[in-house]
Design a protein around this motif. Structure first.
Motif, PDB file in Angstrom:
ATOM      1  N   GLN A   1     -27.513  34.427  28.683  1.00  0.00           N
ATOM      2  CA  GLN A   1     -27.542  35.065  27.821  1.00  0.00           C
ATOM      3  C   GLN A   1     -28.638  35.052  27.040  1.00  0.00           C
ATOM      4  O   GLN A   1     -29.213  33.492  27.143  1.00  0.00           O
ATOM      5  CB  GLN A   1     -25.779  34.861  27.065  1.00  0.00           C
ATOM      6  CG  GLN A   1     -25.186  35.836  27.419  1.00  0.00           C
ATOM      7  CD  GLN A   1     -23.896  35.549  26.103  1.00  0.00           C
ATOM      8  OE1 GLN A   1     -24.004  34.742  25.725  1.00  0.00           O
ATOM      9  NE2 GLN A   1     -22.597  36.691  26.448  1.00  0.00           N
TER      10      GLN A   1
ATOM     11  N   ASP B   1     -35.987  39.131  34.280  1.00  0.00           N
ATOM     12  CA  ASP B   1     -34.706  39.845  34.591  1.00  0.00           C
ATOM     13  C   ASP B   1     -33.281  39.779  33.544  1.00  0.00           C
ATOM     14  O   ASP B   1     -32.777  40.569  33.862  1.00  0.00           O
ATOM     15  CB  ASP B   1     -34.128  38.852  35.088  1.00  0.00           C
ATOM     16  CG  ASP B   1     -34.757  38.467  36.555  1.00  0.00           C
ATOM     17  OD1 ASP B   1     -35.858  37.827  36.827  1.00  0.00           O
ATOM     18  OD2 ASP B   1     -34.516  39.010  37.899  1.00  0.00           O
ATOM     19  N   TYR B   2     -34.032  38.846  31.800  1.00  0.00           N
ATOM     20  CA  TYR B   2     -32.606  39.626  31.482  1.00  0.00           C
ATOM     21  C   TYR B   2     -33.268  39.613  29.871  1.00  0.00           C
ATOM     22  O   TYR B   2     -34.596  39.559  29.842  1.00  0.00           O
ATOM     23  CB  TYR B   2     -31.487  37.885  31.584  1.00  0.00           C
ATOM     24  CG  TYR B   2     -31.196  37.639  32.884  1.00  0.00           C
ATOM     25  CD1 TYR B   2     -31.734  36.365  33.250  1.00  0.00           C
ATOM     26  CD2 TYR B   2     -30.076  38.052  32.989  1.00  0.00           C
ATOM     27  CE1 TYR B   2     -31.327  36.342  34.693  1.00  0.00           C
ATOM     28  CE2 TYR B   2     -28.926  38.016  34.137  1.00  0.00           C
ATOM     29  CZ  TYR B   2     -29.838  37.416  34.941  1.00  0.00           C
ATOM     30  OH  TYR B   2     -29.686  36.993  36.500  1.00  0.00           O
ATOM     31  N   TRP B   3     -33.313  40.185  29.137  1.00  0.00           N
ATOM     32  CA  TRP B   3     -32.889  40.707  27.971  1.00  0.00           C
ATOM     33  C   TRP B   3     -32.695  39.925  27.002  1.00  0.00           C
ATOM     34  O   TRP B   3     -30.665  40.049  27.020  1.00  0.00           O
ATOM     35  CB  TRP B   3     -33.456  41.975  27.916  1.00  0.00           C
ATOM     36  CG  TRP B   3     -34.206  42.173  28.742  1.00  0.00           C
ATOM     37  CD1 TRP B   3     -34.694  42.892  30.132  1.00  0.00           C
ATOM     38  CD2 TRP B   3     -36.413  42.561  28.206  1.00  0.00           C
ATOM     39  NE1 TRP B   3     -36.021  42.532  30.701  1.00  0.00           N
ATOM     40  CE2 TRP B   3     -36.685  43.026  29.703  1.00  0.00           C
ATOM     41  CE3 TRP B   3     -36.649  42.620  26.924  1.00  0.00           C
ATOM     42  CZ2 TRP B   3     -37.714  42.658  29.616  1.00  0.00           C
ATOM     43  CZ3 TRP B   3     -37.962  42.903  26.909  1.00  0.00           C
ATOM     44  CH2 TRP B   3     -38.212  43.083  28.125  1.00  0.00           C
TER      45      TRP B   3
END
Length: 127
Positions: A2, A115-117
């Protein structure tokens, strides 16, 4: 994984804000982090990136000398210090994590590398 971005708000032209992005859920020691922004009616664009290891940074030309990206490894947090803000800096700012080791600076300027935002935080520069 997260990413939680915060720190946006309303600021007058010439003012300052500091954005934060807290990362959780994995070890980020070998990753890179980036900040992107999306203004109303425009595409998302690269703002800055930092490598967790060593802390080297790169910036978009339009923020050089005004914005500074930094990180606190112990807190898994990256920051974007924004000074001399202009109306054209108004946008939703997103942090993102690249979990592949050793991405080039060219790749770190590309959205598809990450990969994650985070969810984004709104910065409004207006008098």
């Amino acid at each position: 994984v997260q990413l939680q971005a915060s720190g946006g708000g309303l600021v007058q032209p010439g003012g300052s804000l500091r954005l934060s992005c807290v990362a959780s859920g994995r070890t980020f020691n070998n990753d890179a982090m980036g900040w992107f922004r999306q203004a109303p009616g425009k595409e998302r664009e690269f703002v800055a990136a930092i490598r967790w290891s060593g802390g080297s940074t790169q910036y978009a030309d339009f923020v050089k000398g005004r914005f500074t990206m930094s990180r606190d490894n112990a807190k898994n947090t990256v920051y974007l210090e924004m000074n001399s803000l202009k109306a054209e800096d108004t946008a939703v700012y997103y942090c993102a994590s690249d979990t592949s080791y050793g991405s080039t600076w060219y790749r770190l300027r590309q959205q598809r590398t990450y990969d994650y935002w985070g969810q984004g935080t709104l910065v409004t520069v207006s008098s």
